[in-house]
Enzyme design. Sequence first.
Site, PDB file in Angstrom:
ATOM      1  N   ARG A  45      36.512 -45.106  -9.741  1.00 49.45           N
ATOM      2  CA  ARG A  45      36.450 -45.617  -8.880  1.00 49.45           C
ATOM      3  C   ARG A  45      37.775 -46.078  -7.522  1.00 49.45           C
ATOM      4  O   ARG A  45      38.597 -46.631  -7.911  1.00 49.45           O
ATOM      5  CB  ARG A  45      35.764 -47.314  -8.542  1.00 49.45           C
ATOM      6  N   SER A  96      29.089 -47.035  -7.099  1.00 46.44           N
ATOM      7  CA  SER A  96      27.821 -47.629  -7.247  1.00 46.44           C
ATOM      8  C   SER A  96      27.210 -49.774  -6.299  1.00 46.44           C
ATOM      9  O   SER A  96      27.088 -49.265  -4.772  1.00 46.44           O
ATOM     10  CB  SER A  96      27.954 -48.822  -7.979  1.00 46.44           C
ATOM     11  N   HIS A  97      27.516 -51.045  -6.505  1.00 45.67           N
ATOM     12  CA  HIS A  97      27.802 -51.813  -5.247  1.00 45.67           C
ATOM     13  C   HIS A  97      29.143 -52.081  -5.024  1.00 45.67           C
ATOM     14  O   HIS A  97      28.902 -53.099  -3.998  1.00 45.67           O
ATOM     15  CB  HIS A  97      27.801 -52.753  -6.315  1.00 45.67           C
ATOM     16  N   LYS A 155      31.202 -40.927 -11.757  1.00 41.95           N
ATOM     17  CA  LYS A 155      30.943 -41.562 -12.931  1.00 41.95           C
ATOM     18  C   LYS A 155      30.467 -40.110 -13.853  1.00 41.95           C
ATOM     19  O   LYS A 155      29.616 -39.013 -13.447  1.00 41.95           O
ATOM     20  CB  LYS A 155      29.123 -42.222 -13.246  1.00 41.95           C
ATOM     21  N   ASP A 198      20.818 -52.334  -5.798  1.00 45.20           N
ATOM     22  CA  ASP A 198      22.355 -51.543  -5.478  1.00 45.20           C
ATOM     23  C   ASP A 198      22.729 -50.188  -4.440  1.00 45.20           C
ATOM     24  O   ASP A 198      21.976 -49.794  -4.979  1.00 45.20           O
ATOM     25  CB  ASP A 198      23.467 -52.604  -6.392  1.00 45.20           C
ATOM     26  N   ASP A 224      23.347 -47.548  -6.015  1.00 46.71           N
ATOM     27  CA  ASP A 224      22.869 -46.336  -6.978  1.00 46.71           C
ATOM     28  C   ASP A 224      21.529 -46.360  -7.774  1.00 46.71           C
ATOM     29  O   ASP A 224      21.420 -45.402  -8.592  1.00 46.71           O
ATOM     30  CB  ASP A 224      23.839 -45.793  -7.150  1.00 46.71           C
ATOM     31  N   ASP A 246      20.870 -48.636 -10.044  1.00 48.14           N
ATOM     32  CA  ASP A 246      20.656 -49.721 -10.920  1.00 48.14           C
ATOM     33  C   ASP A 246      20.191 -50.531 -11.551  1.00 48.14           C
ATOM     34  O   ASP A 246      20.514 -51.099 -12.330  1.00 48.14           O
ATOM     35  CB  ASP A 246      21.920 -48.956 -11.583  1.00 48.14           C
ATOM     36  N   ARG A 247      20.841 -51.247 -10.105  1.00 48.58           N
ATOM     37  CA  ARG A 247      20.667 -53.076 -10.204  1.00 48.58           C
ATOM     38  C   ARG A 247      19.690 -53.362  -9.682  1.00 48.58           C
ATOM     39  O   ARG A 247      19.039 -52.944  -8.941  1.00 48.58           O
ATOM     40  CB  ARG A 247      21.951 -53.328  -9.494  1.00 48.58           C
ATOM     41  N   THR A 265      31.310 -55.336 -21.964  1.00 47.64           N
ATOM     42  CA  THR A 265      30.575 -55.074 -20.350  1.00 47.64           C
ATOM     43  C   THR A 265      30.853 -54.255 -20.182  1.00 47.64           C
ATOM     44  O   THR A 265      31.809 -53.225 -20.318  1.00 47.64           O
ATOM     45  CB  THR A 265      31.456 -56.143 -19.099  1.00 47.64           C
ATOM     46  N   GLU A 306      22.611 -57.293 -18.196  1.00 50.37           N
ATOM     47  CA  GLU A 306      24.014 -57.673 -17.980  1.00 50.37           C
ATOM     48  C   GLU A 306      23.721 -59.006 -16.729  1.00 50.37           C
ATOM     49  O   GLU A 306      22.402 -58.352 -16.021  1.00 50.37           O
ATOM     50  CB  GLU A 306      25.296 -57.046 -17.256  1.00 50.37           C
ATOM     51  N   GLU A 307      24.819 -59.992 -17.229  1.00 53.22           N
ATOM     52  CA  GLU A 307      24.706 -61.335 -15.981  1.00 53.22           C
ATOM     53  C   GLU A 307      25.061 -60.167 -14.749  1.00 53.22           C
ATOM     54  O   GLU A 307      24.166 -61.156 -13.506  1.00 53.22           O
ATOM     55  CB  GLU A 307      25.670 -61.504 -15.898  1.00 53.22           C
ATOM     56  N   SER A 308      25.219 -59.410 -14.060  1.00 59.73           N
ATOM     57  CA  SER A 308      25.673 -58.643 -13.327  1.00 59.73           C
ATOM     58  C   SER A 308      24.434 -57.739 -12.598  1.00 59.73           C
ATOM     59  O   SER A 308      24.593 -56.889 -11.340  1.00 59.73           O
ATOM     60  CB  SER A 308      26.828 -57.688 -13.140  1.00 59.73           C
ATOM     61  N   LYS A 330      21.228 -48.799 -16.871  1.00 62.68           N
ATOM     62  CA  LYS A 330      20.046 -49.936 -16.027  1.00 62.68           C
ATOM     63  C   LYS A 330      19.690 -49.328 -14.820  1.00 62.68           C
ATOM     64  O   LYS A 330      19.811 -48.184 -15.030  1.00 62.68           O
ATOM     65  CB  LYS A 330      21.587 -51.113 -15.798  1.00 62.68           C
TER      66      LYS A 330
HETATM   67  C1  VG1 Z   1      30.492 -54.398 -12.912  1.00 59.85           C
HETATM   68  C2  VG1 Z   1      29.645 -55.495 -13.592  1.00 59.85           C
HETATM   69  C3  VG1 Z   1      29.494 -55.056 -14.879  1.00 59.85           C
HETATM   70  C4  VG1 Z   1      28.923 -53.689 -14.959  1.00 59.85           C
HETATM   71  C5  VG1 Z   1      29.148 -51.941 -13.999  1.00 59.85           C
HETATM   72  C6  VG1 Z   1      29.524 -51.608 -13.000  1.00 59.85           C
HETATM   73  O1  VG1 Z   1      31.486 -54.606 -13.780  1.00 59.85           O
HETATM   74  O2  VG1 Z   1      30.367 -56.740 -14.036  1.00 59.85           O
HETATM   75  O3  VG1 Z   1      28.930 -55.893 -15.428  1.00 59.85           O
HETATM   76  O4  VG1 Z   1      28.189 -52.816 -16.073  1.00 59.85           O
HETATM   77  O5  VG1 Z   1      30.164 -53.220 -12.523  1.00 59.85           O
HETATM   78  O6  VG1 Z   1      28.070 -51.664 -12.453  1.00 59.85           O
HETATM   79  P1  VG1 Z   1      33.123 -55.630 -14.032  1.00 59.85           P
HETATM   80  O7  VG1 Z   1      35.047 -54.425 -14.835  1.00 59.85           O
HETATM   81  O8  VG1 Z   1      33.771 -54.740 -12.267  1.00 59.85           O
HETATM   82  O9  VG1 Z   1      32.405 -56.280 -14.517  1.00 59.85           O
HETATM   83  V1  VG1 Z   1      27.931 -50.551 -11.537  1.00 59.85           V
HETATM   84  O10 VG1 Z   1      26.346 -50.815 -10.699  1.00 59.85           O
HETATM   85  O11 VG1 Z   1      28.976 -49.996 -10.772  1.00 59.85           O
HETATM   86  O12 VG1 Z   1      27.378 -48.778 -12.389  1.00 59.85           O
HETATM   87 CO    CO Z   2      25.106 -49.838  -8.954  1.00 51.82          CO
END
Ligand code: VG1
Ligand code: CO
Length: 541
Positions: A22, A112-113, A125, A276, A278, A280-281, A343, A362-364, A375
């Site tokens: 990323r 992603s987000h 990815k 989000d 992509d 997955d959230r 994580t 996950e909490e995210s 996810k």
């Molecule tokens: C974050 C989240 C984690 C998640 C990851 C990828 O990682 O905290 O729970 O799996 O993003 O999500 P980090 O290392 O920034 O805390 V996504 O939607 O980018 O595939």
């Molecule tokens: Co994502």
Amino acid sequence: SVIQSVDARPYLDQTLGTSGLRKPTGHMMQPHYVALFIQSAFEELGVAGATLVVGGDGRFFNDQAIQTILKMAVAHEVGHVVVGRGGLLSTPAASALIRARKAKAGIILSASHNPGGPEGDSGIKINAAHGGPIPLAVSDAIHARTRTCARYAIADIPDIPLGKDGRHQIRATVVEVIDSVADYVRLMEGLFDFDRIAGLFRSGFTMRFDAMNAVTGPYATELFHRRLGLPEAHLMNRVPMPDFGGLHPDPNPHHAAALVDLVAGRSEADFGAASDGDGDRNLIIGRGLVVSPSDSLAVIAANAHLVPGYRDGLAGVARSMPTSRALDRVAAALGVNCHVTPTGWKFFANLLEAGLITICGEESAGTGSNHVREKDGLWAVMMWLNILAERRLSVGQVLRDHWQAYGRDYYQRLDFEEVDTAGAEDLMATLRGRLPALAGELAGRLTVTDANDFAYTDPVDGSSATKQGVQIVADEARIVYRLSGTGTRGATLRVYLERFAPRGADHGLLPAEALAEVQEIATQVADVTRFTGRTSASVIS
Ligand code: VG1
Ligand code: CO
């Protein structure tokens, strides 16, 4: 000749984080940057004759990156490349396709987000044959190759048209462009009671779904509008845009503020959801309230038996370490194991693959099951819809019932974004150094019963991961500190706060109220202000 061998200087910064490579988009667009990374991945994976799945979230620069990947696939004599139409595939849809087509790997173009556009981020990815993120050992091996990779092979051919479905035979390679949505919707049909959910909508139940101008728009239109009868006007931001319309496609209360205001604030619908970049959230909202992702995971697990795909019960469940312990309580009641992982989805993928768990999260705001190895945002929304269709209660009632039965784990995550990297690393190192002293120390009014640096040994392949976050357990509270592995500018410190209010205790507080003391202790113990220069978090979710 058509196949060219291009010499270039290796890049030394192609490290894979929590979820792939990323970088700021401008960085990713440097000459040969994507090509050298893909060359390293192809060499590590061994792709000649194999099937690959390629797609992404439609963000700026994906179109160019995808053409590079396809031309390199031709040069590497990949047998078959399956690409989503227009280069679009959500991460969970890509995971499903990898499995359905028995592909050797998948390449998902997404950060992603993270925001998109020329000033935003880009990402790549790499997924394995099981459909999930490649394991740590493979990402380490790819990274090692990038450090010396100085030549790549690419076919000098015109761009391959991705606008409509069809097959293109190019030398030894077939590039097949497919409908990005159809297979995924079929998978959902096998898991959920569509008639029952359509009935819920017919009964007057209202929903707003926010695709955040990202990849889930076409999926949500087919699922919620065409199949389930949600009025099209109730889908917000449903057309994918290369810059996500300038929005930040992270479905948390901060970045999905418009939806939160509409549903939780002004009560204009019974149910709100978002996903989000992509797909997955997920974010789940009811009238007057936002469901904490950790609670959502626990509610989904506790009610899964109401959903056709999970009627036979759960083999086990899993959560990432910083995710609240609400899931553990459900697992105990169901009499199944609750695995606790670092994580990132790669750790769940192994457990899912081995049949040890059925649902995890996950909490995210990532929740998923054994239907894919990623996810899946829309899956989580469908779980909620199916559960609500069966129980005919409001989101708030379902949540309050849940707390009454299991107690409530008040939860908050504080993100200190784009802080000085050296300072953030110093904070973590200092905390780690103080671990032995912390155990037993009285932090404010709480007694510390355990303080550790989370380490994990995978029960399936025996691999281990250390330094996955500092965790302090004190009475009914828990504080976790870790640095993000998905940010692209400076460092992001995440501080996770949690406090359990058992059955019969007050479950009606705002998380900020219930956690005020824990927050004070958390920022003091780690000296957050001194190390980061910040007195408050940039995002609280
Ligand atoms: C974050 C989240 C984690 C998640 C990851 C990828 O990682 O905290 O729970 O799996 O993003 O999500 P980090 O290392 O920034 O805390 V996504 O939607 O980018 O595939
Ligand atoms: Co994502």
